[in-house]
Every structure is written in structure tokens, then in C-alpha cells.
Write a protein that holds these residues in place. Structure first.
Motif, PDB file in Angstrom:
ATOM      1  N   ASP A 100      42.989  41.589  37.177  1.00 47.53           N
ATOM      2  CA  ASP A 100      43.122  42.587  38.242  1.00 47.53           C
ATOM      3  C   ASP A 100      43.265  41.926  39.612  1.00 47.53           C
ATOM      4  N   ASP A 101      43.847  42.682  40.550  1.00 40.60           N
ATOM      5  CA  ASP A 101      43.905  42.330  41.978  1.00 40.60           C
ATOM      6  C   ASP A 101      44.814  41.142  42.268  1.00 40.60           C
ATOM      7  N   ALA A 102      45.777  40.895  41.422  1.00 37.47           N
ATOM      8  CA  ALA A 102      46.673  39.752  41.614  1.00 37.47           C
ATOM      9  C   ALA A 102      47.747  40.093  42.658  1.00 37.47           C
ATOM     10  N   PRO A 103      48.397  39.027  43.212  1.00 36.18           N
ATOM     11  CA  PRO A 103      48.004  37.621  43.128  1.00 36.18           C
ATOM     12  C   PRO A 103      47.195  37.206  44.357  1.00 36.18           C
ATOM     13  N   ASP A 104      46.553  36.053  44.249  1.00 35.67           N
ATOM     14  CA  ASP A 104      45.827  35.458  45.365  1.00 35.67           C
ATOM     15  C   ASP A 104      46.165  33.969  45.381  1.00 35.67           C
ATOM     16  N   PRO A 105      46.811  33.480  46.439  1.00 30.40           N
ATOM     17  CA  PRO A 105      47.200  32.073  46.476  1.00 30.40           C
ATOM     18  C   PRO A 105      46.047  31.099  46.278  1.00 30.40           C
ATOM     19  N   GLN A 106      44.801  31.528  46.562  1.00 31.26           N
ATOM     20  CA  GLN A 106      43.656  30.633  46.406  1.00 31.26           C
ATOM     21  C   GLN A 106      43.118  30.591  44.973  1.00 31.26           C
ATOM     22  N   VAL A 107      43.512  31.561  44.146  1.00 32.71           N
ATOM     23  CA  VAL A 107      42.947  31.640  42.795  1.00 32.71           C
ATOM     24  C   VAL A 107      44.021  31.644  41.704  1.00 32.71           C
ATOM     25  N   THR A 108      45.109  32.368  41.927  1.00 30.05           N
ATOM     26  CA  THR A 108      46.098  32.590  40.873  1.00 30.05           C
ATOM     27  C   THR A 108      46.653  31.302  40.261  1.00 30.05           C
ATOM     28  N   PRO A 109      47.004  30.260  41.041  1.00 28.43           N
ATOM     29  CA  PRO A 109      47.517  29.048  40.389  1.00 28.43           C
ATOM     30  C   PRO A 109      46.545  28.466  39.368  1.00 28.43           C
ATOM     31  N   ALA A 110      45.250  28.434  39.709  1.00 30.68           N
ATOM     32  CA  ALA A 110      44.255  27.920  38.763  1.00 30.68           C
ATOM     33  C   ALA A 110      44.066  28.872  37.588  1.00 30.68           C
ATOM     34  N   THR A 111      44.183  30.179  37.835  1.00 31.73           N
ATOM     35  CA  THR A 111      44.097  31.160  36.746  1.00 31.73           C
ATOM     36  C   THR A 111      45.230  30.941  35.749  1.00 31.73           C
ATOM     37  N   LEU A 112      46.430  30.720  36.246  1.00 28.66           N
ATOM     38  CA  LEU A 112      47.572  30.457  35.369  1.00 28.66           C
ATOM     39  C   LEU A 112      47.381  29.167  34.573  1.00 28.66           C
ATOM     40  N   ASP A 113      46.860  28.149  35.218  1.00 27.88           N
ATOM     41  CA  ASP A 113      46.605  26.884  34.513  1.00 27.88           C
ATOM     42  C   ASP A 113      45.544  27.077  33.425  1.00 27.88           C
ATOM     43  N   HIS A 151      35.288  32.549  40.310  1.00 31.68           N
ATOM     44  CA  HIS A 151      34.979  31.802  39.092  1.00 31.68           C
ATOM     45  C   HIS A 151      35.963  32.084  37.958  1.00 31.68           C
ATOM     46  N   THR A 152      36.977  32.923  38.214  1.00 30.76           N
ATOM     47  CA  THR A 152      37.847  33.391  37.132  1.00 30.76           C
ATOM     48  C   THR A 152      38.507  32.271  36.335  1.00 30.76           C
ATOM     49  N   PRO A 153      39.106  31.254  36.946  1.00 33.68           N
ATOM     50  CA  PRO A 153      39.771  30.230  36.139  1.00 33.68           C
ATOM     51  C   PRO A 153      38.843  29.555  35.119  1.00 33.68           C
ATOM     52  N   VAL A 154      37.625  29.207  35.550  1.00 36.01           N
ATOM     53  CA  VAL A 154      36.663  28.594  34.630  1.00 36.01           C
ATOM     54  C   VAL A 154      36.160  29.633  33.628  1.00 36.01           C
ATOM     55  N   LEU A 155      35.895  30.834  34.102  1.00 35.33           N
ATOM     56  CA  LEU A 155      35.351  31.887  33.253  1.00 35.33           C
ATOM     57  C   LEU A 155      36.323  32.252  32.125  1.00 35.33           C
ATOM     58  N   ILE A 156      37.615  32.269  32.422  1.00 36.47           N
ATOM     59  CA  ILE A 156      38.612  32.581  31.401  1.00 36.47           C
ATOM     60  C   ILE A 156      38.497  31.624  30.216  1.00 36.47           C
TER      61      ILE A 156
END
Length: 232
Positions: free
Chosen positions: A52-65, A205-210
């Protein structure tokens, strides 16, 4: 006095059931809004990851990775207010290029379910225009709340399917990452929409949490599947 106490106990019981009993609230929503997708029909022991709430330049790249690292595809529900800058638009292209799905999440985090039909129509149109009409979109997920008759009607007029989800996303400023993992292990069922937030304020924490949640769920025998195309 006894009547008031009885009402309070009933309300507390309902609140606990919504939070603790898997699919209780989702089943209630399904009765009231049969045209909305509450969970994803699947014969597999699998779940869908929603961002939810995408995108965010500070989080989305790490979320995609992180999604690449666990070899999973997700659906990113995009705010129209976050499809404005060149950087945000590049992230949307990157989401699609990596094989993920885009859905609409309305303009911002105001409560869509409280708006009139005309207001919902205008906001939906503005959101889709900001995203770009060339972007393939099949799903709408209302922001900050459940569906309403106005949302369902506006979505139907636009050819979109409303998806709600069967698990309240308590990663949103409510639970620590560890508690959210425990909560998900308790709540998840086949076809569940497992939701994360993709912004620095609500989902840092989303990238790590995923990756942690994926490991937890796969340990329970669950796969992670893409959101399927709506059935006509």
C-alpha cells in the motif's frame, strides 16, 4: 446500567473477534459488500503480497529488491499524489518492469469510504490520470478504510474490481515488526492478502519485514502468488 454494560461487552467482544479471529471481519464485509474481493480465491496454499501507499523513493527501491530476493511478485497500490514527480514515475515503471502489478489506492490517505459518489468518481479519475492511462490497472483498493456503495459503483463504472483484504494491516503504526509477524502467522489463510506499507513514515521496516514474513509463511507451507486478473 446493566444494558450499558451489556452493550460495552458486546462491542469489546466484536473488537476482539475482528482482531483475533481469522476472517471474522472479512466474512462480515463479504456479507455487506458481495461485489468486493475480500480474499483471493485459490486452490493453492498461497497468499498475495500487497504493498500500500506506493511509491516512495526512500523505501520502494529496497522493497523491490526484497521481493526479488524472495522471488515473489506483489501488487503495488499507488496513490495519485505519489505519481507526480519524475522519480515517482520512474519507480512505477520499475515496478512494472520487474513483473509486479499496479492497482489504484485513490489520491491519498484520506478516508475514501466517507466520500460521496461524485467525490469518489473525481478522485478515482484524478488518480488514474496521474498514474497514466497506459498503465494496466484492474484493481482498486480503497485508502484508509473499507469499501462503500459509492466506491463499488465508481469502480464498476471504471471497469475496476475493488479488493479489500481479509487481514487488517497492523504494520501501519500499530505493531512492531516482530509482533506483526506473529499476528500474520496467526491470521493468514489460503488466499489472504498480506499487506505492507511502502512509505518512510508508515513502512520503514517493509523491505526487511517482507523477507522475514516470506520465510515465516513458507515455513508454514505457504507460497506467494501474484494477484490474478479479475474474472468477468
Amino acid at each position: 446500567m446493566k444494558v450499558i454494560l451489556g452493550i460495552i461487552l458486546v462491542l469489546v467482544g466484536l473488537a476482539l473477534a475482528v482482531l483475533l479471529v481469522p476472517r471474522f471481519a472479512a466474512t462480515l464485509l463479504g456479507w455487506f459488500y458481495p461485489d468486493a474481493v475480500i480474499w483471493v480465491p485459490t486452490a493453492e496454499r498461497a497468499v498475495v503480497f500487497a504493498i500500500d501507499d506506493a511509491p516512495d523513493p526512500q523505501v520502494t527501491p529496497a522493497t523491490l529488491d526484497a521481493l526479488d530476493a524472495i522471488n515473489a511478485k506483489a501488487v503495488f497500490f499507488v496513490f495519485g499524489s505519489r505519481a507526480q514527480s519524475d522519480e515517482e514515475r520512474r519507480l512505477i515503471v520499475d515496478i512494472l518492469t520487474r513483473g509486479h502489478t499496479i492497482g489504484l489506492h485513490m489520491w491519498d490517505h484520506t478516508t475514501t469510504s466517507k466520500k460521496s459518489l461524485d467525490e469518489v468518481r473525481q478522485e478515482l479519475t484524478a488518480t488514474w490520470d496521474a498514474l497514466g492511462r497506459d498503465v494496466p490497472v484492474d484493481y482498486l483498493r480503497p485508502s484508509n478504510g473499507g469499501p462503500s456503495k459509492a466506491i463499488l459503483q465508481a469502480a464498476e463504472e471504471a471497469g475496476l474490481t475493488v479488493i479489500v483484504g481479509d487481514i487488517i494491516p497492523l504494520d501501519f503504526n500499530y505493531l512492531s515488526p516482530d509482533l506483526y509477524r506473529r499476528y500474520l502467522r496467526w491470521m493468514v489463510r489460503p488466499g489472504s492478502l498480506v499487506t505492507f506499507h511502502d512509505d518512510i513514515d508508515h513502512g520503514p521496516h517493509t523491505p526487511v519485514l517482507i523477507q522475514q514474513v516470506a520465510e515465516d509463511l513458507r515455513g508454514k507451507g505457504y507460497g506467494i502468488i501474484p494477484l490474478p486478473e479479475p474474472v468477468d
